[in-house]
Design a protein around this motif. Structure first.
Motif, PDB file in Angstrom:
ATOM      1  N   ALA A  72      26.618 -32.655  13.793  1.00 14.52           N
ATOM      2  CA  ALA A  72      25.989 -31.751  14.762  1.00 14.52           C
ATOM      3  C   ALA A  72      27.038 -31.205  15.727  1.00 14.52           C
ATOM      4  N   LEU A  73      28.046 -32.010  16.009  1.00 15.66           N
ATOM      5  CA  LEU A  73      29.107 -31.580  16.924  1.00 15.66           C
ATOM      6  C   LEU A  73      29.917 -30.438  16.319  1.00 15.66           C
ATOM      7  N   ALA A  74      30.221 -30.558  15.049  1.00 18.71           N
ATOM      8  CA  ALA A  74      30.970 -29.505  14.378  1.00 18.71           C
ATOM      9  C   ALA A  74      30.101 -28.271  14.176  1.00 18.71           C
ATOM     10  N   ALA A  75      28.823 -28.510  13.883  1.00 21.70           N
ATOM     11  CA  ALA A  75      27.915 -27.390  13.613  1.00 21.70           C
ATOM     12  C   ALA A  75      27.634 -26.588  14.887  1.00 21.70           C
ATOM     13  N   ALA A  76      27.784 -27.250  16.020  1.00 22.62           N
ATOM     14  CA  ALA A  76      27.475 -26.588  17.293  1.00 22.62           C
ATOM     15  C   ALA A  76      28.293 -25.312  17.470  1.00 22.62           C
ATOM     16  N   ARG A  77      29.538 -25.369  17.041  1.00 22.45           N
ATOM     17  CA  ARG A  77      30.402 -24.195  17.194  1.00 22.45           C
ATOM     18  C   ARG A  77      29.920 -23.047  16.329  1.00 22.45           C
ATOM     19  N   VAL A  78      29.635 -23.365  15.077  1.00 21.98           N
ATOM     20  CA  VAL A  78      29.208 -22.345  14.127  1.00 21.98           C
ATOM     21  C   VAL A  78      27.861 -21.761  14.532  1.00 21.98           C
ATOM     22  N   ARG A  80      26.387 -21.982  17.457  1.00 20.04           N
ATOM     23  CA  ARG A  80      26.315 -21.617  18.886  1.00 20.04           C
ATOM     24  C   ARG A  80      25.067 -22.197  19.532  1.00 20.04           C
ATOM     25  N   ARG A  81      24.879 -23.474  19.255  1.00 20.00           N
ATOM     26  CA  ARG A  81      23.724 -24.147  19.847  1.00 20.00           C
ATOM     27  C   ARG A  81      24.178 -25.486  20.426  1.00 20.00           C
ATOM     28  N   ASN A  82      23.366 -26.027  21.268  1.00 20.60           N
ATOM     29  CA  ASN A  82      23.619 -27.335  21.858  1.00 20.60           C
ATOM     30  C   ASN A  82      23.629 -28.414  20.772  1.00 20.60           C
ATOM     31  N   PRO A  83      24.701 -29.225  20.711  1.00 19.96           N
ATOM     32  CA  PRO A  83      24.791 -30.240  19.645  1.00 19.96           C
ATOM     33  C   PRO A  83      23.621 -31.227  19.654  1.00 19.96           C
ATOM     34  N   GLN A  84      23.123 -31.562  20.828  1.00 17.70           N
ATOM     35  CA  GLN A  84      21.993 -32.504  20.888  1.00 17.70           C
ATOM     36  C   GLN A  84      20.762 -31.914  20.197  1.00 17.70           C
ATOM     37  N   GLN A  85      20.561 -30.612  20.411  1.00 21.27           N
ATOM     38  CA  GLN A  85      19.418 -29.941  19.768  1.00 21.27           C
ATOM     39  C   GLN A  85      19.596 -29.911  18.258  1.00 21.27           C
ATOM     40  N   ILE A  86      20.819 -29.614  17.828  1.00 23.97           N
ATOM     41  CA  ILE A  86      21.080 -29.584  16.387  1.00 23.97           C
ATOM     42  C   ILE A  86      20.849 -30.974  15.801  1.00 23.97           C
ATOM     43  N   ALA A  87      21.327 -31.994  16.514  1.00 23.12           N
ATOM     44  CA  ALA A  87      21.150 -33.365  16.043  1.00 23.12           C
ATOM     45  C   ALA A  87      19.673 -33.695  15.896  1.00 23.12           C
ATOM     46  N   VAL A 107      18.917 -40.220  17.229  1.00 19.35           N
ATOM     47  CA  VAL A 107      19.987 -39.375  17.742  1.00 19.35           C
ATOM     48  C   VAL A 107      20.624 -40.093  18.914  1.00 19.35           C
ATOM     49  N   SER A 108      21.950 -40.060  18.993  1.00 20.68           N
ATOM     50  CA  SER A 108      22.607 -40.629  20.165  1.00 20.68           C
ATOM     51  C   SER A 108      23.669 -39.639  20.653  1.00 20.68           C
ATOM     52  N   ALA A 109      23.940 -39.715  21.950  1.00 18.54           N
ATOM     53  CA  ALA A 109      24.881 -38.786  22.568  1.00 18.54           C
ATOM     54  C   ALA A 109      26.281 -39.006  21.997  1.00 18.54           C
ATOM     55  N   PRO A 110      27.100 -37.952  21.927  1.00 18.92           N
ATOM     56  CA  PRO A 110      26.790 -36.572  22.332  1.00 18.92           C
ATOM     57  C   PRO A 110      26.143 -35.730  21.237  1.00 18.92           C
ATOM     58  N   GLY A 111      25.845 -36.333  20.081  1.00 19.65           N
ATOM     59  CA  GLY A 111      25.215 -35.533  19.037  1.00 19.65           C
ATOM     60  C   GLY A 111      25.270 -36.204  17.673  1.00 19.65           C
ATOM     61  N   TYR A 112      25.275 -37.514  17.673  1.00 17.52           N
ATOM     62  CA  TYR A 112      25.276 -38.247  16.409  1.00 17.52           C
ATOM     63  C   TYR A 112      23.854 -38.404  15.885  1.00 17.52           C
ATOM     64  N   VAL A 113      23.725 -38.365  14.578  1.00 18.98           N
ATOM     65  CA  VAL A 113      22.457 -38.689  13.933  1.00 18.98           C
ATOM     66  C   VAL A 113      22.684 -39.989  13.164  1.00 18.98           C
TER      67      VAL A 113
END
Length: 658
Positions: A72-78, A80-87, A107-113
């Motif tokens: 989710a952290l890597a996907a956040a850049r592509v 353009r969304r908050n990593p927590q939301q993506i997670a 889900v745990s911070a900062p964006g792990y599933v």
RNA sequence: GCGCCCGUAGCUCAGUCGGAUAGAGCGCCGGCCUCCGGAGCCGGGUGCGGGGGUUCGAGUCCCUCCGGGCGUACCA
């Protein structure tokens, strides 16, 4: 707790074509790959694109879960969304995927599933998989790893046949032998060759010592040790008696042409040393399919053919002037006839004698089946049915029906100092238009073994002040012989071992483990105390752990009840299950990276997890709850089977009792 | 000079493609035997050579500097 996920490299999945799986293991549960598949789908559905890899790794801490992904952290850049939301989004999609082995996604911070496994599904499957391990059936490669097609030819040992083998040679042999074992275990077709340099400078040195200086073995002195002594003495005498160098030159000349009395003498000398080397290596359970002789490469015209091919391709030219005048040289790509360039390599010297590298090129061409010539073959020892085959110049009556060479991939286990000549061999293939084979020519480089000042002291060798280590040198007599080290280890262990056979097996395993546990790029600063230690991160510890497990299995009756699970698994039990589960991946990573230390690290982690379990759960034999007792026995059984498999892949014995 | 490798705890080393609080062994100090073999287990730690940079995130990638090793043979 000493054992944690962090002790292993993070294990991850990359989306690749599904690994081929052999039939008996088709049903094998592979949680990591299953999660990675589902994750890939979820990422695609979110529109993350192929650049965002579906990485799945062991959760760093048990409270996070069993498997985690930071994508989710890597996907956040592509996206353009908050990593927590993506997670959170990924979690919902993964939760909707039907994966039996996963009971919950968090889900745990900062964006792990994180995936939390269902023990009822996962634990029995891991144990069943482990208990199915059969040495005769290759383990399928997990996602992200594949089996190289065709035959892989591994050349290792290749100790000059003029002296006893020392620990530097033994490191080479242990690496090569382990790589071959791991490749076979993962389903590769493997041939192991040991190349005998019986026309080189080093055999010539010993020949000079015996024939010109008249040196004789002492009573009861083993032949290989005698030759080691001659080698050192001759090397010393060269400095004060330069005329001896001319004697060596004459020997080399005779060897190049072959057939004569000197050539016969050397052939016999080399045969005897090779027998000594084979005996030494056999003590470490190291065997070869084929012995290849440099003299046969000359005698059967391999060298001549290789040079013809190189000439015809314009890869080598005869230097008419300059520093290489009179030599046949191979200039680097694109330099044509500029034979004076620094990168230019001499293949045939001005005295007409080919360099080692030239013969190595011929040999490499044979390995790939590109020479159009073949050796004659026969069994090395008529008395030893299981011994290696050897090449010979003349057809022999007891011809061996086997196909050697014609490999798809060639791995040359040679120390890192020889990177330059190895690159020349590769360059030659390329210049002959064999681009694919050049790419499949792997110089498996490893760093040398050196002596610590402490080890030098034990041997009575002065280590130069300020130096951290001193390089081994057979020529200078600075060495620890492989046989001597093993003898010391046996002596060291015999007091506590139940019998001589066990002492030998454990000692050989201890030495192997010591030489394998370092990264290939790391110089081993050899130290007797460290090599002979029996506690901690050592081969002895691993073998002891195996014997412990076997001891439990001997004492606790196999009740063969249904594989019911205890209501709750202890953390040490889950940790052990994860280690057992990680075996295939560790083996595959070892095979892909051609790096034995990956497997030693894994095996130590597994043994540690077993010790942890052993110390932190009550004795299985006294367990009164039949479900718990049965489960723990099966867990120990699975651990033992996995540890035994790993030990065998490392070339170590897995004794039931020590 | 150029090329390759190494530099992580007092010592010896893991840490592959960048992910959560960097780990082991040895050594040192202190614990654990009514229990499956104690070659074991548990506890004790202000460590990524220095400096820049890229990045949400660097022991890991890039640049640079410093130490050390090896190679750059008409040895292998």
């Amino acid at each position: 707790m000493r054992l944690h996920g962090g002790a292993l490299s993070p294990v991850r999945a990359r989306m690749c074509s599904a690994a081929a799986s052999s039939l008996p293991f088709r049903a094998m549960l592979d949680v990591r790959s299953t999660i990675a598949d589902a994750l890939r789908s979820a990422l695609d559905a979110l529109g993350a694109g192929p650049d965002v890899e579906a990485v799945v790794e062991r959760s760093k801490r048990p409270e996070y879960g069993d498997w985690s992904t930071p994508v989710a952290l890597a996907a956040a850049r592509v996206l353009r969304r908050n990593p927590q939301q993506i997670a959170a989004d990924l979690r919902d999609r993964l939760a909707a995927a039907p994966i039996d082995a996963v009971r919950a996604w968090t889900v745990s911070a900062p964006g792990y599933v994180n995936a939390h496994l269902s023990d009822a599904v996962w634990a029995p499957a891991v144990i069943d998989n482990a208990l199915q391990l059969a040495a005769s059936i290759a383990l399928p490669m997990p996602a992200g790893h594949s089996v190289s097609p065709g035959k892989t030819l591994v050349e290792h040992t290749a100790t000059n046949p003029n002296k006893a083998a020392h620990i530097g040679h033994l490191r080479n042999a242990c690496i090569g032998d382990t790589v071959a074992r791991v490749l076979r275990r993962t389903g590769h077709q493997v041939e192991v060759d040991n190349y005998i340099d019986d026309t080189g400078v080093q055999v010539a040195d010993v020949t000079v010592g015996i024939r010109d200086l008249g040196m004789q073995p002492d009573p009861d002195e083993p032949f290989d040790q005698f030759c080691s002594r001659v080698y050192v003495e001759v090397s010393r005498r060269y400095e004060t008696e330069p005329a001896l160098l001319q004697r060596r030159q004459a020997v080399l000349h005779d060897l190049e042409h072959g057939g004569g009395e000197v050539a016969e003498f050397v052939k016999d000398l080399a045969r005897r040393i090779v027998d000594a080397h084979l005996a030494t290596m056999r003590r470490f359970d190291i065997e070869y399919d084929l012995l290849t002789w440099e003299s046969d490469i000359i005698g059967l015209g391999f060298l001549e053919r290789a040079l013809e091919l190189l000439r015809a391709a314009g890869a080598i030219v005869h230097a008419e002037s300059g520093k290489h005048a009179g030599c046949w040289v191979m200039p680097p790509e694109g330099l044509g006839a500029d034979t004076d360039d620094d990168e230019t390599k001499v293949l045939v010297k001005s005295d007409g004698i080919a360099t080692y590298t030239a013969k190595d090129i011929a040999y490499q061409l044979w390995k790939f089946g590109l020479l159009g010539l073949d050796f004659h073959y026969h069994r090395w020892s008529a008395a030893d049915e299981h011994g290696p085959t050897t090449t010979s110049t003349h057809a022999h009556t007891d011809a061996v029906a086997a196909t050697f060479g014609r490999a798809q991939r060639v791995i040359n286990v040679i120390d890192a100092r020889q990177a330059y000549p190895q690159s020349i061999v590769q360059r030659a293939l390329r210049r002959l238009g064999h681009e694919r084979e050049a790419g499949n020519s792997i110089h498996l480089a490893y760093e040398v073994v050196a002596l610590t000042p402490a080890a030098g002291k034990v041997l009575g060798i002065d280590v130069e002040a300020g130096r951290e280590v001193v390089a081994l040198s057979g020529r200078k007599g600075i060495e620890v012989r492989a046989d001597d080290l093993l003898d010391r280890a046996i002596e060291h262990l015999s007091a506590k071992a139940r019998d001589a056979q066990t002492a030998h097996a454990v000692a050989a395993g201890a030495v192997r483990y010591y030489l394998l546990k370092f990264s290939l790029t790391q110089i081993i600063a050899f130290d007797f105390d460290e090599a002979l230690r029996t506690t901690g991160d050592t081969g002895v510890y691993l073998q002891y752990a195996h014997a412990r497990a076997a001891g439990i299995l001997r004492k606790v009756p196999d009740e063969a009840r249904d594989a019911a699970l205890p209501t709750r698994l202890e953390p040490v039990e889950r940790a052990l299950l994860h280690l057992i589960d990680g075996y295939r991946l560790a083996l595959a990573e070892t095979a892909t990276a051609l790096s034995p230390s990956i497997l030693t690290v894994y095996a130590f982690s597994l043994a540690s997890a077993l010790s942890d379990f052993y110390e932190h759960t009550p004795p299985v034999i006294r367990e009164e709850d039949p479900v718990v007792r049965s489960f723990r026995r099966r867990l120990v059984d699975a651990t033992r089977a996995t540890l035994a498999d790993a030990l065998h892949a490392l070339g170590m014995a897995a004794p039931d009792q020590v």
